[in-house]
Design a protein around this motif. Structure first.
Motif, PDB file in Angstrom:
ATOM      1  N   ASN A 531       0.814  -1.216   0.000  1.00 18.72           N
ATOM      2  CA  ASN A 531       0.000   0.000   0.000  1.00 18.72           C
ATOM      3  C   ASN A 531       0.844   1.260   0.000  1.00 18.72           C
ATOM      4  O   ASN A 531       0.464   2.273  -0.594  1.00 18.72           O
ATOM      5  CB  ASN A 531      -0.938   0.005   1.202  1.00 18.72           C
ATOM      6  N   HIS A 532       2.009   1.227   0.664  1.00 17.31           N
ATOM      7  CA  HIS A 532       2.823   2.435   0.753  1.00 17.31           C
ATOM      8  C   HIS A 532       3.770   2.593  -0.448  1.00 17.31           C
ATOM      9  O   HIS A 532       4.515   3.576  -0.533  1.00 17.31           O
ATOM     10  CB  HIS A 532       3.641   2.444   2.056  1.00 17.31           C
ATOM     11  N   GLN A 533       3.771   1.635  -1.387  1.00 17.61           N
ATOM     12  CA  GLN A 533       4.582   1.786  -2.605  1.00 17.61           C
ATOM     13  C   GLN A 533       4.028   0.840  -3.683  1.00 17.61           C
ATOM     14  O   GLN A 533       4.663  -0.122  -4.092  1.00 17.61           O
ATOM     15  CB  GLN A 533       6.064   1.478  -2.330  1.00 17.61           C
ATOM     16  N   GLN A 534       2.844   1.161  -4.160  1.00 20.00           N
ATOM     17  CA  GLN A 534       2.138   0.257  -5.065  1.00 20.00           C
ATOM     18  C   GLN A 534       2.787   0.153  -6.441  1.00 20.00           C
ATOM     19  O   GLN A 534       2.569  -0.831  -7.164  1.00 20.00           O
ATOM     20  CB  GLN A 534       0.686   0.713  -5.218  1.00 20.00           C
ATOM     21  N   THR A 535       3.588   1.111  -6.835  1.00 24.53           N
ATOM     22  CA  THR A 535       4.124   1.137  -8.204  1.00 24.53           C
ATOM     23  C   THR A 535       5.343   0.225  -8.390  1.00 24.53           C
ATOM     24  O   THR A 535       5.849   0.114  -9.508  1.00 24.53           O
ATOM     25  CB  THR A 535       4.511   2.569  -8.587  1.00 24.53           C
ATOM     26  N   TYR A 536       5.811  -0.399  -7.323  1.00 27.40           N
ATOM     27  CA  TYR A 536       6.933  -1.329  -7.449  1.00 27.40           C
ATOM     28  C   TYR A 536       6.537  -2.701  -6.912  1.00 27.40           C
ATOM     29  O   TYR A 536       6.042  -2.807  -5.778  1.00 27.40           O
ATOM     30  CB  TYR A 536       8.165  -0.826  -6.685  1.00 27.40           C
ATOM     31  N   VAL A 537       6.761  -3.716  -7.734  1.00 25.01           N
ATOM     32  CA  VAL A 537       6.548  -5.100  -7.292  1.00 25.01           C
ATOM     33  C   VAL A 537       7.921  -5.764  -7.180  1.00 25.01           C
ATOM     34  O   VAL A 537       8.773  -5.612  -8.064  1.00 25.01           O
ATOM     35  CB  VAL A 537       5.629  -5.876  -8.252  1.00 25.01           C
ATOM     36  N   ARG A 538       8.123  -6.475  -6.080  1.00 27.67           N
ATOM     37  CA  ARG A 538       9.424  -7.088  -5.804  1.00 27.67           C
ATOM     38  C   ARG A 538       9.248  -8.599  -5.613  1.00 27.67           C
ATOM     39  O   ARG A 538       8.373  -9.038  -4.881  1.00 27.67           O
ATOM     40  CB  ARG A 538      10.053  -6.494  -4.550  1.00 27.67           C
ATOM     41  N   VAL A 539      10.117  -9.383  -6.279  1.00 25.38           N
ATOM     42  CA  VAL A 539      10.156 -10.836  -6.100  1.00 25.38           C
ATOM     43  C   VAL A 539      11.604 -11.222  -5.820  1.00 25.38           C
ATOM     44  O   VAL A 539      12.491 -10.967  -6.637  1.00 25.38           O
ATOM     45  CB  VAL A 539       9.629 -11.600  -7.340  1.00 25.38           C
ATOM     46  N   ASN A 540      11.827 -11.816  -4.653  1.00 26.66           N
ATOM     47  CA  ASN A 540      13.184 -12.236  -4.287  1.00 26.66           C
ATOM     48  C   ASN A 540      13.513 -13.628  -4.813  1.00 26.66           C
ATOM     49  O   ASN A 540      14.655 -13.887  -5.197  1.00 26.66           O
ATOM     50  CB  ASN A 540      13.350 -12.226  -2.772  1.00 26.66           C
TER      51      ASN A 540
END
Length: 547
Positions: A531-540
């Motif tokens: 919610n606080h940074q919706q424009t970045y999706v992260r996959v480790n």
């Protein structure tokens, strides 16, 4: 060419032994029972000792002719230094020097008189190998254990490789102070060459690798027509086979799965004398793998191995193929050779299959090659089995494939790609087999600036290289910035199909189960970051499992 031989040993036996070695044959008296004596008990006749092949006798005879001029050349300090320098280069992986190279470099360096009678005699003796039964052989000097710190001697001791490849000793020769050839008292055997420098005259085992020197991989299943020759030439190993390295990690159950990756894990030759004695140089093993349909899918030349090490396990980890049962069948034939060179020949090999049937095909080899035996490997057999061809023993290993063991992460090491990438956040992080969920480019992939999920979803995917049947994926994401909404998609050969969706996630590890799908590619379509940074999706890390 005549050769004066004087013995420095006790008695006159050495010269006679040299003569017997030169002939390379044994005269054996045999007794055959006549009908009148058929019922009588008689002493068994001694078994006939097989004579060496005629080409070996011819080679040995010409090596004997080379002995005197070679010893004369080696009497020169600079020539000795040159030969040892060439031997140290190990141009073909062994401690040898071709006489043609010695002659060329000695003349280029002006360390010899190219018109001296002794030097011309050497060149003439070398030229005699240019046509032996229609084949050009290259005579050489082979110095056993030169790479293990053998101290060079001021006077060269030479030996001629026996025509009998199974010989365990031979006669040694030197020049006396008058320049005559003399035999030494000690036999040249394995014990002697461990501590003494010996120049063995032999022919180089020049290997015909066919049309292709290197084959990177076996053909993909379905790309080879039935009955065709899939691999031409030899896939040459590029590592020291005597180096003990980690072995492949096999399916822990020892079972194979369809479309699993098949490896030759390790091999050895229990009897060091199986392919000749110490005068043969390092062993060069070749493996030909044939499918049940007669297709050669692997033609592999292993790195050279010293005879004294070949009875130890050689950890090779050679990739054979992705075993697709619908294409390759239920069995594969493994045919081994030890390479010795010579004219190219073709022969039909037939490998019996346990339970019935035979695997047959035509294989090209060279006339001096030794047959290392063959055996069939069945898909149904445990990979913990040790296979035995007689001379060679080996183990197989299978990894992954459809069905799996439940422990096989098909995405580990898969080819990763993404729709976009933030600088320093490579998609390869998602298939590096590391579940670390820390924040940062060292641990995760993230989409590029300005791509703006959730209105424009961004994706990262893992390509297995072959089809896998999967039922579960696990997605690891970044601490403090977990991926919130995403779809799991698979490639169906035409397009990407969504098989599961996740919304409102706050966990760092998310397991997603779905109905079994067979696919080569699994994709995570990121719809929203936290919610606080919706424009970045992260996959480790992305993992995919059969169950």
């Amino acid at each position: 060419m005549s050769m004066a031989v004087r013995s420095t040993g006790r008695g006159g036996g050495s010269a006679r032994r040299a003569l017997v070695a030169l002939l390379g044959v044994a005269l054996v008296a045999t007794t055959v029972a006549s009908p009148a004596h058929a019922g009588e008990e008689r002493a068994a006749a001694p078994a006939a000792v097989p004579s060496p092949p005629q080409v070996e006798v011819q080679i040995h005879s010409r090596l004997q002719n080379l002995l005197t001029p070679a010893l004369s050349a080696a009497a020169d300090t600079q020539v000795r230094a040159l030969v040892r320098n060439i031997v140290a280069r190990q141009f073909d992986g062994d401690t040898n020097a071709l006489w043609s190279t010695v002659i060329q470099e000695a003349e280029e360096s002006y360390i010899v008189d190219p018109y001296a009678s002794d030097w011309l005699a050497l060149k003439d003796a070398v030229a005699q190998f240019h046509n032996i039964d229609g084949y050009r052989f290259d005579p050489q000097v082979y110095i056993p254990n030169f790479d293990e710190g053998i101290v060079p001697a001021s006077t060269v001791t030479m030996a001629v490789a026996p025509a009998d490849q199974n010989a365990t000793s031979t006669t040694g020769y030197r020049l006396d102070q008058s320049g005559n050839v003399e035999t030494i008292s000690s036999p040249i055997d394995e014990t002697y060459v461990e501590t003494n420098e010996v120049w063995v005259l032999s022919v180089n085992e020049r290997i015909d690798t066919g049309e292709a020197a290197h084959i990177a991989d076996s053909p993909a299943p379905g790309k080879v027509k039935k009955g065709s020759q899939a691999v031409k030439g030899i896939d040459a190993g590029d590592a020291d086979a005597t180096k003990i390295g980690p072995m492949s990690v096999c399916n822990p159950t020892g079972l194979r799965n369809n479309q699993g990756e098949e490896y030759l894990q390790r091999w050895r030759v229990p009897n060091k004398n199986s392919f000749g004695g110490l005068f043969e140089g390092k062993r060069e093993m070749r493996l030909v793998v044939v499918t049940s349909t007669g297709v050669v899918i692997k033609n592999y030349l292993f790195p050279k191995v010293k005879r004294k090490h070949i009875d130890q396990w050689q950890n090779s980890n050679v990739f054979i193929t992705t075993w697709d049962r619908a294409v390759w069948g239920e069995a594969m034939g493994y045919q081994w050779y030890e390479l010795d060179g010579g004219k190219t020949t073709s022969s039909t090999i037939s490998v019996p299959i346990q339970g019935g049937g035979t695997i047959s095909t035509t294989v090209t080899s060279q006339e001096r090659d030794d047959d290392g035996g063959s055996t069939a490997v069945l898909f149904s057999e445990s990979t913990y089995r040790e296979y035995d061809t007689g001379p060679v023993r080996f183990n197989m290993c299978s990894q992954g494939g459809d069905g799996g063991t439940g422990n096989d992460n098909f995405a580990c090491g898969a080819i990763a790609s993404a729709s976009s990438t933030f600088s320093g956040y490579s998609p390869s992080r998602t298939t590096d087999c590391n579940r670390d969920t820390r924040l940062g480019g060292s641990y995760s992939w993230a989409n590029a600036l300005g791509t703006w999920p959730p209105s424009n979803p961004e994706w990262v995917q893992a390509d297995f290289g072959v089809n896998r049947t999967i039922r579960r994926v696990v997605v690891y994401t970044s601490a403090g910035y977990p991926i919130r909404d995403f779809d799991v998609q698979v490639w169906n050969g035409v397009t990407y199909v969504t098989v599961a969706s996740v919304t409102g996630n706050t966990q760092l590890a998310v397991t997603v189960n779905f109905t079994a799908r067979t696919t080569r590619i699994v994709r995570i379509l990121g719809r929203s970051g936290p919610n606080h940074q919706q424009t970045y999706v992260r996959v480790n890390e992305l993992e995919a499992y059969a169950i």
